[in-house]
Design a protein around this motif. Structure first.
Motif, PDB file in Angstrom:
ATOM      1  N   TYR A  73      48.762  30.719  31.859  1.00 60.37           N
ATOM      2  CA  TYR A  73      49.232  31.898  32.547  1.00 60.37           C
ATOM      3  C   TYR A  73      50.347  32.495  31.895  1.00 60.37           C
ATOM      4  O   TYR A  73      51.634  31.763  31.763  1.00 60.37           O
ATOM      5  N   ASN A  74      50.196  33.887  31.849  1.00 58.46           N
ATOM      6  CA  ASN A  74      51.334  34.529  31.402  1.00 58.46           C
ATOM      7  C   ASN A  74      51.813  35.761  32.379  1.00 58.46           C
ATOM      8  O   ASN A  74      52.846  36.274  32.187  1.00 58.46           O
ATOM      9  N   LEU A  75      50.938  36.294  33.168  1.00 56.49           N
ATOM     10  CA  LEU A  75      51.114  37.125  34.243  1.00 56.49           C
ATOM     11  C   LEU A  75      50.163  37.341  35.373  1.00 56.49           C
ATOM     12  O   LEU A  75      48.951  36.869  35.015  1.00 56.49           O
ATOM     13  N   PRO A  76      50.415  37.795  36.366  1.00 60.39           N
ATOM     14  CA  PRO A  76      49.515  38.166  37.409  1.00 60.39           C
ATOM     15  C   PRO A  76      48.486  39.072  36.905  1.00 60.39           C
ATOM     16  O   PRO A  76      48.577  39.891  36.184  1.00 60.39           O
ATOM     17  N   MET A  77      46.851  38.935  37.316  1.00 62.99           N
ATOM     18  CA  MET A  77      45.980  39.807  37.041  1.00 62.99           C
ATOM     19  C   MET A  77      44.739  39.739  38.230  1.00 62.99           C
ATOM     20  O   MET A  77      44.466  38.827  38.971  1.00 62.99           O
ATOM     21  N   MET A  78      44.287  41.108  38.275  1.00 61.44           N
ATOM     22  CA  MET A  78      43.200  41.245  39.014  1.00 61.44           C
ATOM     23  C   MET A  78      41.972  42.073  38.369  1.00 61.44           C
ATOM     24  O   MET A  78      42.125  42.817  37.625  1.00 61.44           O
ATOM     25  N   VAL A  79      40.778  41.649  38.941  1.00 59.79           N
ATOM     26  CA  VAL A  79      39.749  42.309  38.511  1.00 59.79           C
ATOM     27  C   VAL A  79      39.008  42.727  39.521  1.00 59.79           C
ATOM     28  O   VAL A  79      38.599  41.952  40.575  1.00 59.79           O
ATOM     29  N   ASP A  80      38.512  44.109  39.517  1.00 54.16           N
ATOM     30  CA  ASP A  80      38.207  44.704  40.809  1.00 54.16           C
ATOM     31  C   ASP A  80      36.778  45.372  40.368  1.00 54.16           C
ATOM     32  O   ASP A  80      36.623  46.147  39.133  1.00 54.16           O
ATOM     33  N   ALA A  81      35.604  44.877  41.038  1.00 57.47           N
ATOM     34  CA  ALA A  81      34.352  45.611  40.673  1.00 57.47           C
ATOM     35  C   ALA A  81      34.121  46.691  41.687  1.00 57.47           C
ATOM     36  O   ALA A  81      34.399  46.220  42.911  1.00 57.47           O
ATOM     37  N   ARG A  82      33.698  47.742  41.292  1.00 59.53           N
ATOM     38  CA  ARG A  82      33.195  48.988  42.329  1.00 59.53           C
ATOM     39  C   ARG A  82      32.059  49.614  41.774  1.00 59.53           C
ATOM     40  O   ARG A  82      31.577  49.530  40.639  1.00 59.53           O
ATOM     41  N   GLY A  83      31.328  49.894  42.880  1.00 61.26           N
ATOM     42  CA  GLY A  83      30.255  50.629  42.583  1.00 61.26           C
ATOM     43  C   GLY A  83      28.939  49.732  42.399  1.00 61.26           C
ATOM     44  O   GLY A  83      27.906  50.331  42.114  1.00 61.26           O
ATOM     45  N   GLY A  84      28.921  48.359  42.333  1.00 61.08           N
ATOM     46  CA  GLY A  84      27.888  47.782  42.041  1.00 61.08           C
ATOM     47  C   GLY A  84      27.076  46.956  43.273  1.00 61.08           C
ATOM     48  O   GLY A  84      27.477  47.286  44.265  1.00 61.08           O
ATOM     49  N   ALA A  85      26.082  46.312  42.986  1.00 61.19           N
ATOM     50  CA  ALA A  85      25.125  45.742  43.984  1.00 61.19           C
ATOM     51  C   ALA A  85      25.308  44.019  43.767  1.00 61.19           C
ATOM     52  O   ALA A  85      25.494  43.808  42.819  1.00 61.19           O
ATOM     53  N   GLY A  86      25.158  43.536  45.034  1.00 60.05           N
ATOM     54  CA  GLY A  86      24.904  42.118  44.659  1.00 60.05           C
ATOM     55  C   GLY A  86      26.206  41.361  45.038  1.00 60.05           C
ATOM     56  O   GLY A  86      26.498  40.131  44.475  1.00 60.05           O
ATOM     57  N   GLY A  87      26.905  41.883  46.245  1.00 59.76           N
ATOM     58  CA  GLY A  87      28.093  41.091  46.701  1.00 59.76           C
ATOM     59  C   GLY A  87      29.329  40.953  45.598  1.00 59.76           C
ATOM     60  O   GLY A  87      29.930  40.024  45.521  1.00 59.76           O
ATOM     61  N   CYS A  88      29.526  42.321  44.922  1.00 57.04           N
ATOM     62  CA  CYS A  88      30.452  42.267  43.877  1.00 57.04           C
ATOM     63  C   CYS A  88      31.985  42.002  44.442  1.00 57.04           C
ATOM     64  O   CYS A  88      32.200  42.696  45.634  1.00 57.04           O
ATOM     65  N   ALA A  89      32.803  41.027  44.149  1.00 58.11           N
ATOM     66  CA  ALA A  89      33.912  40.846  44.587  1.00 58.11           C
ATOM     67  C   ALA A  89      35.088  41.074  43.659  1.00 58.11           C
ATOM     68  O   ALA A  89      34.806  40.812  42.500  1.00 58.11           O
ATOM     69  N   SER A  90      36.168  40.946  44.316  1.00 58.08           N
ATOM     70  CA  SER A  90      37.437  41.249  43.236  1.00 58.08           C
ATOM     71  C   SER A  90      37.868  39.806  43.142  1.00 58.08           C
ATOM     72  O   SER A  90      37.874  38.944  44.123  1.00 58.08           O
ATOM     73  N   THR A  91      38.562  39.551  42.033  1.00 57.50           N
ATOM     74  CA  THR A  91      39.048  38.249  42.076  1.00 57.50           C
ATOM     75  C   THR A  91      40.377  38.141  40.998  1.00 57.50           C
ATOM     76  O   THR A  91      40.558  39.363  40.430  1.00 57.50           O
ATOM     77  N   GLY A  92      41.028  37.020  40.893  1.00 58.59           N
ATOM     78  CA  GLY A  92      42.277  37.289  40.183  1.00 58.59           C
ATOM     79  C   GLY A  92      43.222  36.086  40.610  1.00 58.59           C
ATOM     80  O   GLY A  92      43.079  35.513  41.351  1.00 58.59           O
ATOM     81  N   CYS A  93      44.536  36.517  40.069  1.00 55.55           N
ATOM     82  CA  CYS A  93      45.589  35.696  40.424  1.00 55.55           C
ATOM     83  C   CYS A  93      46.870  36.586  40.556  1.00 55.55           C
ATOM     84  O   CYS A  93      47.260  37.129  39.445  1.00 55.55           O
ATOM     85  N   VAL A  94      47.164  36.840  41.889  1.00 57.68           N
ATOM     86  CA  VAL A  94      48.189  37.670  42.088  1.00 57.68           C
ATOM     87  C   VAL A  94      49.717  36.870  42.252  1.00 57.68           C
ATOM     88  O   VAL A  94      50.587  37.560  42.329  1.00 57.68           O
TER      89      VAL A  94
END
Length: 181
Positions: A73-94
């Protein structure tokens, strides 16, 4: 960045970088070993928080993505999925894992993985531990997992850490505001 169908790769942040006027230099974390600003296809040297993607290709209509702490780990990070289909979730480590990092894993403001720190097969999921039956979470990966439950904490942490989506646009945010540094 627009990635082609079937693309697979990783994104990460490099920290504490120093480059001269000719673009030569290095970074304390996430360095890619090229001696320059561009990584030219090289991966990140641990410790580095990674966003990993495999975009839908001919064999799959789904994108697969995750945030991994397997290489530290070197810093916090988030991945946001927008506009997709199939239960697209955000994930990451804040969470700021540098504040929780045990002294034996600490490297400046970053946190190495137990594999990087100790090099033992049971921490690296290698040798006799190279399968999901024998590779189990360590006390260190459990510490990462408790702070960041949706992030990969060890090599076979798939069930709670891999996300899928179809047709989304992804945004990677380094150091989201919710993570004090």
């Amino acid at each position: 960045m627009l990635a082609p169908t079937g693309w697979s790769g990783r994104f990460w942040a490099r920290t504490e970088c120093s480059f001269d006027g000719a673009g030569k230099g290095s970074c304390t974390t996430g360095d890619c070993g090229t001696g320059g600003m561009e990584c030219k296809g090289n991966g990140a040297a641990p410790p580095a928080t990674l966003a990993e993607f495999t975009l839908a290709g001919p064999a799959s209509a789904k994108d697969y993505y995750d945030v991994s702490l397997v290489d530290g780990y070197n810093l916090p990070m988030m991945v946001d999925a927008r506009g997709g289909a199939g239960g697209c979730a955000s994930t990451g480590c804040v969470a700021d894992l540098s504040r929780r990092c045990p002294s034996e894993l600490r490297v400046g403001d970053a946190c190495r993985s137990a594999c990087e720190a100790f090099g033992k097969p049971e921490f690296c999921c290698s040798g006799a531990y190279a399968n999901p039956t024998t590779c189990r979470p360590s006390v260190y990966s459990q510490m990462f997992k408790s702070a960041c439950p949706q992030s990969y904490s060890y090599a076979f942490d798939d069930s709670t850490s891999t996300f899928t989506c179809s047709g989304a646009d992804y945004t990677i945010t380094f150091c989201p505001e919710s993570a004090p540094r």
